[in-house]
Design a protein around this motif. Structure first.
Motif, PDB file in Angstrom:
ATOM      1  N   LEU A  73       2.241  -3.844   6.804  1.00  0.00           N
ATOM      2  CA  LEU A  73       0.801  -4.072   6.801  1.00  0.00           C
ATOM      3  C   LEU A  73       0.288  -4.130   5.364  1.00  0.00           C
ATOM      4  N   ASP A  74      -0.565  -5.104   5.093  1.00  0.00           N
ATOM      5  CA  ASP A  74      -1.169  -5.300   3.771  1.00  0.00           C
ATOM      6  C   ASP A  74      -0.098  -5.375   2.678  1.00  0.00           C
ATOM      7  N   THR A  75       1.037  -5.968   2.998  1.00  0.00           N
ATOM      8  CA  THR A  75       2.134  -6.132   2.043  1.00  0.00           C
ATOM      9  C   THR A  75       2.261  -7.610   1.707  1.00  0.00           C
ATOM     10  N   VAL A  94       1.558   0.084  -4.798  1.00  0.00           N
ATOM     11  CA  VAL A  94       2.685   0.014  -5.715  1.00  0.00           C
ATOM     12  C   VAL A  94       3.175  -1.426  -5.700  1.00  0.00           C
ATOM     13  N   VAL A  95       3.815  -1.822  -6.783  1.00  0.00           N
ATOM     14  CA  VAL A  95       4.389  -3.158  -6.851  1.00  0.00           C
ATOM     15  C   VAL A  95       5.844  -3.013  -7.275  1.00  0.00           C
ATOM     16  N   SER A  96       6.748  -3.644  -6.513  1.00  0.00           N
ATOM     17  CA  SER A  96       8.179  -3.549  -6.768  1.00  0.00           C
ATOM     18  C   SER A  96       8.746  -4.938  -7.002  1.00  0.00           C
ATOM     19  N   LYS A  97       9.745  -5.000  -7.875  1.00  0.00           N
ATOM     20  CA  LYS A  97      10.410  -6.278  -8.108  1.00  0.00           C
ATOM     21  C   LYS A  97      11.006  -6.774  -6.797  1.00  0.00           C
ATOM     22  N   TYR A  98      10.632  -7.978  -6.415  1.00  0.00           N
ATOM     23  CA  TYR A  98      11.121  -8.565  -5.175  1.00  0.00           C
ATOM     24  C   TYR A  98      12.576  -8.983  -5.354  1.00  0.00           C
ATOM     25  N   PRO A 124       0.849  -1.204   0.000  1.00  0.00           N
ATOM     26  CA  PRO A 124       0.000   0.000   0.000  1.00  0.00           C
ATOM     27  C   PRO A 124       0.878   1.246   0.000  1.00  0.00           C
ATOM     28  N   TRP A 125       0.357   2.313  -0.544  1.00  0.00           N
ATOM     29  CA  TRP A 125       1.143   3.545  -0.659  1.00  0.00           C
ATOM     30  C   TRP A 125       1.646   4.059   0.685  1.00  0.00           C
TER      31      TRP A 125
END
Length: 569
Positions: free
Chosen positions: A410-412, A431-435, A403-404
Motif C-alpha cells: 500500500l502506498d508503495t 523510507v526509500v530503498s534502492k530498487y 511508508p514506514w
C-alpha cells in the motif's frame, strides 16, 4: 429556523475546526468559509488575475536585479511562466473576514490510477498538458504525452489523506489545483497561505486560500512550497522540483541513529517496558486459556491443551492483533501471562527501524542483504546527495518508496524520478530503498520471466539467549506480468503480493544466516535500542526476501539475498 441557522456555524466549527486549526486558518475566516462552501462560491476571479510573464531578453542579463529574478524563476525551461496578481482596485485586507477563497481541484487521484485516468477520462490529458506546458494537441492520448504528464505532475501535486476508514482508504490522495491555484508561484516570503480542506457535508475536497498580510492592486499572490520548514538545507531539498540545484557536498553516509532516536520512538509509541521477571513455570498438564481477536487463531487452534476465553483478565495467553503497549503492568501484575509480541519489536516490523538496526551488521550503511535505504524524514539530504552522485556516475537510479508501517505494498511506488520521491515525502513518513534492477526471475509459462519473492515464517522463542526457529514450509509469490524497468506504476509487473504457491523447491543458500544476523542485530542492545528480553513473550513473524544477481565477484552472476522485511504475521 432561526435557531437552526444560529447553530450552523457552531456545527461547522465542531466538524472542521480541528483541521482548520492544524492548517493555521485564522478563526475570523471560518464563518465566511462556511458560507462559501455551502453555496459553492468561487469568487477569486473578483480579486485576482493570472498573468503570463514574458521571457527576459538576453541582453538584459547583465543587470544584477534581472539576474536575481531569473534565479527565482518558478518554471525553468521553455514552458510559459505565469503568476497570479491582485486585480481588485481596492486591494485585499487580511483583517476582512471575507478574505478567504476556495480553489477547485482539477484532478484528484491515487498514484496507481494516474496513467489509467489520463488514458480513459475524456479531456483530462488535454487539460493537464495545457496546465503543465506539455506539448499535446491531439484527440487520442499518446504514450509520450502521458509519460511527460506523469513526470511533470510532481511540480503541481498536492496531497491529503483521510483519517478514518480502511488501510486502503487511508492511502494518500493526490490532487492538482485548477489553473488559478496551480499558477500561484513560490516565495520564501509568501503573501498567502493555502491548505486542503475536506468538506464533510459534500464529501468533496477543496483548497482554501487566505492572505498573510494586506495587499495592494498589482501585488503578486505567492505561497511557500516548503511551508513550515525552517532548516535551510531541508528547504533547498524540498524545493528541488522547482529550483534545481546540486547537493553533492552533503555526506551521504548513514550510520545508525543515536540512542535518543530510539528513545523518542519508544515515547511516541507510548510503550511501557516490563520489569524483569523470572521465567514462568507451568504444570505439564496445564490447560491454557487463550484470549484472541484473530479469526485465524479462533478457527485453527485445535490442540486440547488450549481453550478460548472471552475474558482478557482470565487468560493465560494473549494473542492480539493490535499492538500491546503496557508491558509494565502486565509484568508486575500477571507475569505468568504469555503474549504473542515482544516489547520493542517495532525495531523489526517498522521499515525505518529495520533499516536502522540492520546497520549494526557489516558496513556502516547496512549489510549486503539489505538494499541501500534512507529514512526520508531524518536522512533526506543524504538521499538527495546519493541520488545525484549515482546520476552523475550514470548508475541505475530506480528506487522503491515505502511508508514506514503499511504492508501489502500500500502506498508503495517505484520510480527514477527524483521529484516524485521528494513530493512523496510530504504525504506520509517514508523510507526509500534502492530498487533491485536485476532480480532473479522465474519463468512462468503463461507470462514469461517474472519477479518473485520468498516468504518465510519464523518463531522468536527467546531474546536472551537468542532462540529463533524457521518453519520448514515457505511460499513463493509471483508477479503477474513479465519484468522490465518500464511502466513503473504497473502494479502487476513490479509487485509480488499476488499469490502463494506451495510445494516449490528452493535451495536455501545463506538465507538462514541472514535471518540469524538480522535477529542478532535486533537483540544486540537492551531495550529500547533492541528487542526487549521478556521471558513471557513469543512471536511469529513473516520475512519476505528477494534474490538478485551479484556480478561484483569474478564477473560471474550469483544469487544474493536482498530486501529482508520482517512484519507482524
Amino acid at each position: 429556523m432561526e435557531g437552526e441557522r444560529a447553530a450552523e456555524p457552531g456545527t461547522f466549527a465542531a466538524l472542521h475546526g480541528p483541521a482548520l486549526r492544524a492548517s493555521g486558518v485564522p478563526a475570523r475566516y471560518w464563518d465566511s468559509l462556511r458560507c462559501k462552501l455551502e453555496a459553492e462560491v468561487f469568487d477569486a476571479g473578483e480579486f485576482f488575475g493570472i498573468m503570463q510573464v514574458e521571457e527576459v531578453e538576453e541582453e538584459e542579463e547583465g543587470d544584477e536585479e534581472v539576474e536575481e529574478e531569473l534565479k527565482k524563476k518558478p518554471n525553468p525551461g521553455n514552458e510559459p511562466c505565469f503568476k497570479v496578481i491582485v486585480t481588485n482596485e481596492n486591494g485585499l485586507q487580511a483583517s476582512n473576514p471575507n478574505s478567504i477563497f476556495l480553489i477547485d481541484h482539477a484532478w484528484t487521484y491515487r498514484v496507481e490510477h494516474a496513467r489509467q485516468q489520463l488514458l480513459q477520462v475524456p479531456g483530462l490529458l488535454h487539460r493537464m498538458a495545457n496546465l503543465m506546458g506539455v506539448d499535446f494537441h491531439g484527440e487520442v492520448p499518446d504514450e509520450g504525452s502521458i509519460k511527460q504528464v506523469l513526470q511533470e505532475m510532481w511540480k503541481y501535486n498536492q496531497t491529503y489523506q483521510l483519517s478514518q476508514g480502511t488501510a486502503e482508504e487511508k492511502v494518500p490522495v493526490w490532487y492538482i489545483m485548477d489553473e488559478f491555484g496551480s499558477r500561484i508561484q513560490h516565495s520564501d516570503e509568501p503573501t498567502f497561505a493555502t491548505a486542503p480542506l475536506f468538506y464533510m457535508s459534500q464529501q468533496i475536497a477543496y483548497t482554501v486560500l487566505w492572505p498573510l498580510r494586506d495587499l495592494e492592486t498589482g501585488d503578486e499572490v505567492t505561497r511557500d512550497y516548503a511551508y513550515g520548514e525552517t532548516d535551510r538545507l531541508i528547504r533547498k531539498c524540498m524545493l528541488l522540483p522547482w529550483a534545481p540545484a546540486e547537493v553533492l557536498d552533503v555526506n551521504y553516509s548513514t550510520p545508525e541513529p543515536s540512542e535518543d532516536h530510539y528513545q523518542a520512538i519508544l515515547n511516541e509509541n507510548k510503550e511501557k517496558l516490563p520489569v524483569a521477571i523470572s521465567p514462568p513455570v507451568y504444570d505439564e498438564n496445564k490447560i491454557f486459556k487463550v484470549y484472541t481477536d484473530i479469526q485465524q487463531v479462533l478457527n485453527n487452534l485445535k490442540h486440547p491443551r488450549f481453550v478460548f476465553t472471552d475474558d482478557e483478565r482470565d487468560a493465560d495467553i494473549l494473542y492480539n492483533f493490535s499492538h500491546f503497549k503496557d508491558y509494565r503492568s502486565l509484568s508486575e501484575e500477571r507475569p505468568h501471562v504469555m503474549l504473542n509480541q515482544f516489547p520493542c519489536e517495532n525495531l523489526l516490523t517498522v521499515k525505518d527501524c529495520l533499516a536502522s538496526i540492520s546497520r549494526r551488521v557489516g558496513r556502516p550503511d547496512g549489510p549486503r542483504w539489505l538494499p541501500r535505504t534512507f529514512n526520508l524524514h531524518t536522512e533526506f539530504p543524504q538521499f538527495i546527495s546519493y541520488f545525484q552522485q549515482r546520476e552523475r556516475r550514470g548508475e541505475d537510479n530506480h528506487w522503491i518508496c515505502k511508508p514506514w508501517n503499511l504492508a501489502r505494498s500500500l502506498d508503495t511506488h517505484i520510480t527514477n524520478n527524483l521529484n516524485s520521491i521528494i513530493r512523496h515525502r510530504e504525504s506520509s513518513p517514508k523510507v526509500v530503498s534502492k530498487y533491485i534492477e536485476n532480480p532473479v526471475l522465474f519463468q512462468r509459462e503463461d507470462v514469461g520471466m517474472v519477479k518473485f519473492d520468498i516468504r518465510y515464517v519464523v518463531l522468536l522463542r527467546s531474546v536472551n539467549p537468542l532462540k529463533l526457529y524457521v518453519y520448514d514450509v515457505f511460499w513463493l509469490r509471483f508477479s503477474n506480468r513479465a519484468f522490465s524497468l518500464d511502466e513503473l506504476d504497473d502494479y502487476e509487473k513490479h509487485f509480488t503480493v499476488m499469490n502463494y504457491v506451495p510445494g516449490v523447491t528452493l535451495k536455501q543458500v545463506d538465507i538462514f544466516k541472514v535471518f540469524a544476523e538480522l535477529f542478532q542485530a535486533a537483540s544486540a542492545k537492551p531495550a529500547p535500542f533492541g528487542i526487549c528480553d521478556y521471558t513471557s513473550s513469543r512471536a511469529v513473524y513473516a520475512i519476505d526476501l528477494m534474490l538478485k544477481w551479484d556480478t561484483t565477484r569474478d564477473a560471474l552472476p550469483r544469487k544474493q539475498v536482498m530486501a529482508s522485511k520482517p512484519q507482524l504475521f
